[in-house]
Write a protein that holds these residues in place. Sequence first.
Motif, mmCIF file in Angstrom:
data_model
loop_
_atom_site.group_PDB
_atom_site.id
_atom_site.type_symbol
_atom_site.label_atom_id
_atom_site.label_comp_id
_atom_site.label_asym_id
_atom_site.label_seq_id
_atom_site.Cartn_x
_atom_site.Cartn_y
_atom_site.Cartn_z
ATOM 1 N N GLY A 118 12.787 -12.800 1.462
ATOM 2 C CA GLY A 118 13.819 -11.910 0.957
ATOM 3 C C GLY A 118 13.375 -10.565 0.435
ATOM 4 O O GLY A 118 14.142 -9.874 -0.230
ATOM 5 N N HIS A 119 12.139 -10.145 0.735
ATOM 6 C CA HIS A 119 11.691 -8.832 0.293
ATOM 7 C C HIS A 119 12.292 -7.743 1.184
ATOM 8 O O HIS A 119 12.549 -7.961 2.361
ATOM 9 N N LYS A 120 12.507 -6.562 0.619
ATOM 10 C CA LYS A 120 12.872 -5.401 1.407
ATOM 11 C C LYS A 120 11.672 -4.993 2.269
ATOM 12 O O LYS A 120 10.520 -5.236 1.896
ATOM 13 N N LEU A 121 11.958 -4.359 3.414
ATOM 14 C CA LEU A 121 10.880 -3.973 4.319
ATOM 15 C C LEU A 121 9.860 -3.069 3.640
ATOM 16 O O LEU A 121 8.644 -3.272 3.763
ATOM 17 N N ALA A 122 10.337 -2.075 2.889
ATOM 18 C CA ALA A 122 9.420 -1.140 2.233
ATOM 19 C C ALA A 122 8.538 -1.858 1.216
ATOM 20 O O ALA A 122 7.339 -1.577 1.093
ATOM 21 N N GLU A 123 9.134 -2.810 0.476
ATOM 22 C CA GLU A 123 8.363 -3.565 -0.510
ATOM 23 C C GLU A 123 7.316 -4.441 0.180
ATOM 24 O O GLU A 123 6.177 -4.544 -0.279
ATOM 25 N N ALA A 124 7.708 -5.055 1.303
ATOM 26 C CA ALA A 124 6.765 -5.885 2.047
ATOM 27 C C ALA A 124 5.561 -5.074 2.511
ATOM 28 O O ALA A 124 4.413 -5.517 2.420
ATOM 29 N N GLU A 125 5.824 -3.856 3.003
ATOM 30 C CA GLU A 125 4.731 -2.988 3.453
ATOM 31 C C GLU A 125 3.789 -2.663 2.295
ATOM 32 O O GLU A 125 2.567 -2.678 2.445
ATOM 33 N N LYS A 126 4.363 -2.368 1.120
ATOM 34 C CA LYS A 126 3.534 -2.038 -0.038
ATOM 35 C C LYS A 126 2.684 -3.232 -0.469
ATOM 36 O O LYS A 126 1.508 -3.090 -0.804
ATOM 37 N N LEU A 127 3.297 -4.418 -0.457
ATOM 38 C CA LEU A 127 2.557 -5.622 -0.840
ATOM 39 C C LEU A 127 1.398 -5.884 0.108
ATOM 40 O O LEU A 127 0.288 -6.221 -0.308
ATOM 41 N N ILE A 128 1.659 -5.723 1.408
ATOM 42 C CA ILE A 128 0.615 -5.964 2.418
ATOM 43 C C ILE A 128 -0.525 -4.966 2.273
ATOM 44 O O ILE A 128 -1.708 -5.336 2.238
ATOM 45 N N GLN A 129 -0.180 -3.674 2.175
ATOM 46 C CA GLN A 129 -1.219 -2.651 2.098
ATOM 47 C C GLN A 129 -2.016 -2.754 0.801
ATOM 48 O O GLN A 129 -3.233 -2.526 0.781
ATOM 49 N N ALA A 130 -1.338 -3.125 -0.296
ATOM 50 C CA ALA A 130 -2.050 -3.294 -1.560
ATOM 51 C C ALA A 130 -3.032 -4.457 -1.477
ATOM 52 O O ALA A 130 -4.162 -4.370 -1.971
ATOM 53 N N ALA A 131 -2.614 -5.549 -0.833
ATOM 54 C CA ALA A 131 -3.492 -6.710 -0.686
ATOM 55 C C ALA A 131 -4.696 -6.376 0.181
ATOM 56 O O ALA A 131 -5.835 -6.760 -0.123
#
Length: 214
Positions: free
Chosen positions: A172-185
């Motif tokens: 249920g994450h927003k696309l932009a939030e998912a991208e930020k989570l992935i790149q931060a990881a």
Amino acid sequence: MIAYLEGSLFKKEEDRILLLVHHVGYEVLLPTVVMDALGERETGSPLALHIYYYQTERQPRPILIGFHREREKNFFQLFLTVEDIGPIKAAKALTMPVEKIAQWIESGDVAGLSGLKGIGRRTAQKIVATLGGKAGQFLDMPMEDQKRPQGTSPLQQNMVGLVRDVLVQQMGHKLAEAEKLIQAALARNPDIHTPEVLLEEIYRSWRPGGVHDG
């Protein structure tokens, strides 16, 4: 045929909006990347959309698909030239900015394209074969001048696409939030090479209301 609408946002649903234009409400289907760009825009906000109008004998009820930029609509129309990709499938597939998708096409990145919603590997190969050499006009800059973002090596591209789908479609994450989570990881641990480890890294540091604890 309707090609452009300008009015106010009357109602917003998961994949479509109702746009009020001179007391007439138009139901407009929005690709994910277009819907995400609306952000938290409130009811009554002014809104203008470039429209792709779809109606056939098999689909007699008109479907309007909206885009913020004419550039997005033009890319969408190019995308439709690929065999077995119709307007609805194409709209659902646009979960990333057209510039990113064009980059994947021009670099032959089948793994990246396979991460788009509803696009399997075989369809991704068709996209590259059909549109390779034609999508360059949608890039912000020549391919050789672009810096490869972290997490987009050939081995990681498929992994990122899989994890993005899990975060957006299942968690249920927003696309932009998912991208930020992935790149931060990936910034914290660039040696990740499996979806499972990437998800573990994301949720090891993720907290509600923020990307990570740092």
